[in-house]
Design an enzyme around this catalytic site. Structure first.
Site: not given
Length: 911
Positions: A360, A619, A687, A712, A716
């Site tokens: 707007d 709004d 892998n 792993n 991670d």
């Protein structure tokens, strides 16, 4: 469906639990704190309900309201609190993880106790790591939700005040106005042309007229005309009512608690789900292949199963939920500091994906602080009559702390210096009827009288609407109106006529009006808007203006701010366009003027047909439909309740620069998430491919299941710092989103490169160091961890060489710590339990050479990959997959534009 039903977020935590109806149909004060059944309240008189609730039209005393809040709890439907049990359950619901745990348990009882214990311990650490990070992210999301506030205007002790909706109690007297989301079950005391959209509760699509008269006995939920139900929306008029039930004791609350509402998936969540399916397919294929190979080689069944399951767990980015949650939470916290509140964390990615923004004008491109300039009579000359009539047809009221509340135009009239001279004359009139403003009529009317004079209907509103209902508009007034519009000013027209009917005015009474003049307001362009528009253009976002104001005013603002205007369309022209012609016109238009709420939503939907990601910034109550229709609904903290509920994102300041910050933040979050996904899938796939190959020619398992899981876990853990990483500027300049095709292509391209160095490691360990099973596994463990962890510095950026983009310090330290831990483990007392043995010094020289060559090869691969990848597969420039094709090419669009231009020209001639 997003929108009105999102009042869950508005009303915070879970509140009262029961509904207490008075016995034998009689009202008594004992039920005041607990609440009344809204059906019974609707059938009683307003006076009876006020008495039963222990209150009056003046409202509760503040100390009584505080006591009831403490006794009954907050006015809330559902809790958004972070639940540790739910987060832990999400960590444990991986079928592969549970299958591996069961298999490890079986192996414990068949003699493989050490490996089973190690597997269990590593799984516990992995789950714990994910739980801690995801729970912290959930707490951060909770903090974000707590910042989204809804308020209501209530009467307490005879004074009007604004309080959070969660602090409403039974007996509070609440004022309802256009755009309000009804905050509790309310029995109306008085109403003026009040209508409510009750579709969220009853499913009825048409608004329901309300009054203060008791509902008929045995009325159904949709016929409670004297009650306003929690979660419904005021679409017209105004009213005052007493709260009879709050929280889960309301009709809406009971439905919500019984059904449990699931929020719809965002594009980000859909992408995550598609990515997960890709991983399942890859893991299933390779796991079965590895298991079969090991059985063919006559290895023990349990060993083969554990190894295969460990590999399958290893291929999946196990901490992806934690990384995503942490990244989203960190992004939300950062955006909150930049005045952007994200109601749902998963909407952050959608915020970064915006390609077209509809906004707007008032408060976004202009200052939003209206200032009254002048009052012009019907003859085109200055006159104070329109100003006097404007004060009479006015809904501005004094709120708390001496602040005026109501329509900004009405407030501007009372705040002007001119009101001092006219206010006394305005007080001579008495209002005897009113017809509140609504966006369909685009005007409001009141009936006033002075002394024994004939009552007069005073109508105020959009000039086009008022003058269309007027008789004989003076040419001088039309010329002055065009001149004010051309100057970029906002204009309101005033008209009158005698009103002799002995009833409240109706919309049909707004006819045969006599023009009284014009009120002119100034709303200058915002100083920062021009640079903000340039910044959005630099982010690849096209800005379009959707306004209820006049087209000439909107164009003048765009010209002053430097926003190129490709085309202008009025709402009346849109009405005559067929649905199939609309997308072609939308794509070639910048300004949509004098549009209705339904037209706003229609425009947004048509833009989405052009396979663009669309945001809508608004709004008002007239913006709610468009906010729901957009990919991302954006509102502001000061918006109407219905707009805030329909939005996904709230800006604490109505400024396009703030929105641009939010877009950049969304793209940063997504870019960091993709780093983990691309790196994890490619290296893990490599892998697995290496494990399958090694299993085919080795006489022993290339790595033990606990070693795979530990590898792993370390990898991670190092990636949990990715959300802190910086993002290259070029990755923030264009929208980006999930693309499973791109991820699959990346995995299949870079995964085998990782496998090359795995096989090179196999050769070094067997041929150079003559390794047996223990040394071989140790060497591959260290090499695998080093290559897949350190390659993040090359994959995290598209820049070549990679050191032109600096990683964050936490990411650098985490990666080095993970590699260092893996290298040191074979020399610690834990080595024998983990199946490791010390590595010779020569291995580390070979490892350093392999890592350097590997990263160099990745750099070469990056150059080729990003040059050869189709543009549709590159996330930073990708568009959404094409939806239904819009109009048939440029020729069709030109024809549509010419037709729209003819419509506009014909209407101007008729006027």
């Amino acid at each position: 469906m997003r929108g009105f039903g999102q009042v869950f977020g508005a009303f915070g935590t879970l509140g009262t639990e029961s509904v207490l109806a008075p016995p034998s149909g009689r009202w008594r004060h004992g039920s005041a704190r607990s609440g009344l059944d809204v059906r019974q309240a609707a059938g009683a008189t307003a006076a009876e309900v006020l008495s039963a609730c222990g209150t009056s039209e003046e409202g509760l005393p503040e100390d009584e309201a505080a006591g009831r809040l403490e006794a009954g709890g907050p006015n809330a439907v559902r809790s958004h609190r972070a639940r540790a049990g739910r987060v832990l359950a999400r960590q444990l619901r991986s079928p592969l993880l549970l299958l591996l745990a069961v298999t490890a348990l079986v192996s414990y009882f068949v003699g493989e106790r050490r490996d089973a214990i190690l597997i269990g311990a590593i799984l516990a650490m992995s789950v714990g790591l994910g739980f801690v990070n995801e729970y912290r992210a959930a707490r951060a999301a909770e903090a974000m939700r707590d910042k989204v506030r809804h308020t209501s205007v209530v009467r307490r002790g005879g004074s009007r005040m604004v309080v959070p909706v969660t602090e409403l109690v039974v007996g509070d007297v609440v004022e309802l106005s256009l755009g309000t989301v009804v905050p509790a079950d309310i029995r109306l005391i008085s109403s003026t042309a009040l209508e409510c959209d009750e579709s969220i509760v009853t499913g009825e699509s048409l608004p329901v007229e309300k009054s203060s008269e008791p509902a008929p006995p045995g009325a159904g939920l949709g016929d409670l005309t004297s009650a306003a139900l929690m979660g419904t929306v005021v679409t017209a008029g105004s009213g005052v009512g007493v709260v009879v039930a709050t929280g889960s004791s309301t009709v809406f609350g009971r439905i919500a608690v019984e059904l449990g509402r699931e929020e719809p998936e965002t594009a980000f969540q859909v992408g995550l789900r598609q990515f997960s399916l890709l991983l399942v397919e890859v893991a299933a294929a390779l796991t079965v292949a590895i298991f079969v190979i090991n059985l063919v080689l006559r290895r023990p069944f349990i060993d083969a199963l554990l190894f295969s399951l460990a590999i399958s767990v290893g291929v999946s980015p196990q901490l992806l939920p934690a990384v995503v949650s942490t990244s989203l939470a960190a992004g939300a916290s950062r955006l909150a500091k930049e005045k952007v509140l994200v109601k749902r964390l998963v909407c952050i990615e959608d915020l970064g994906d915006i390609q077209v923004l509809f906004t707007d004008k008032t408060g976004t491109l202009t200052e939003g602080r209206l200032r009254f300039m002048r009052s012009i009579g019907a003859d085109g000359a200055s006159s104070d009559l329109p100003f006097l009539l404007g004060l009479l047809c006015n809904d501005a009221k004094e709120g708390g702390a001496g602040q005026m509340v109501g329509n900004p135009l009405d407030i501007a009239l009372w705040n002007s210096a001119a009101s001092l001279a006219v206010a006394d004359r305005a007080r001579e009139y008495r209002r005897i009827g009113e017809l509140p403003f609504d966006h369909e009529r685009a005007m409001a009317s009141v009936v006033v009288t002075r002394g024994g004079e004939t009552p007069v209907l005073v109508t105020k509103g959009a000039p086009e609407a008022v003058l269309a209902r007027s008789v004989k508009v003076p040419p001088a007034m039309r010329r002055r109106l065009r001149a004010e519009f051309a100057a970029g000013n906002r204009v309101v027209a005033i008209a009158t006529r005698p009103f002799t009917e002995e009833r409240a005015p109706l919309p049909s009474d707004e006819r045969d009006l006599v023009p009284a003049g014009l009120l002119v307001f100034l709303d200058p362009p915002k100083g920062s808007a021009g640079s903000a528009l340039g910044r959005l253009a630099g982010l690849g976002i096209q800005v379009k203006l959707v306004t209820g104001d006049n087209a000439a005013v909107a164009r003048r603002v765009c010209d002053e701010l430097g926003l190129p205007v490709a085309g202008v369309v009025n709402g009346v022209d849109l009405e005559e366009l067929a649905e199939e012609d609309l997308p072609g016109l939308i794509g070639a238009t910048t300004i949509f003027a004098r549009v209705s709420p339904e037209q706003k939503a229609r425009i947004v939907r048509a833009q989405r047909q052009l396979h663009s990601d669309v945001a809508f910034l608004g709004d008002g109550v007239n913006d709610a439909l468009a906010l729901q229709a957009a990919d991302v609904g954006i509102s502001v903290e000061t918006a109407t309740d219905v707009a805030k509920d329909a939005a996904d994102v709230l800006l604490l300041e109505k400024d396009l620069d703030v929105l641009a910050d939010g877009v950049v933040g969304g793209r940063r979050v997504f870019a960091n998430t993709m780093k983990y996904v691309l790196m994890g899938t490619s290296s893990n796939f490599g892998n697995m491919f290496s494990a399958a190959g090694a299993s085919a020619f080795l006489s022993f398992l290339p790595m033990l299941p606990p070693q795979i899981l530990l590898n792993n876990l370390l990898y991670d853990a190092s990636q949990l710092s990715i959300p802190t990483d910086s993002v290259d500027r070029e990755q923030l300049l264009r929208p980006s989103h999930w693309d499973v095709r791109f991820i699959r292509r990346f995995m299949l391209f870079f995964g085998p490169i990782s496998s090359i160095f795995d096989f090179l490691t196999f050769g070094v360990m067997l041929q150079v160091f003559g390794a047996g099973p223990t040394l071989f596994r140790t060497g591959w463990f260290v090499e695998s961890l080093a290559t897949q962890t350190l390659v993040i510095f090359a994959i995290r950026t598209r820049r070549i060489p990679f050191w032109r983009s600096r990683p964050s310090i936490p990411l650098l330290l985490a990666a080095l710590a993970a590699v260092g831990t893996g290298a040191v483990l074979p020399f610690t007392p834990l080595a024998s339990d983990l199946g490791f043995s010390p590595l010779p010094a020569g291995f580390f020289l070979a490892l350093a050479a392999m890592v350097a060559i590997y990263i160099g090869l990745i750099e070469v691969g990056k150059r080729w990959f990003y040059r050869s990848a189709p543009a549709a597969l590159l996330p930073s420039v990708a568009a959404r997959p094409a939806r239904k094709a819009p109009a048939r090419g440029a020729r069709r669009r030109r024809r549509v534009n010419r037709r729209a231009a003819r419509f506009s020209s014909a209407r101007r001639r008729r006027r």
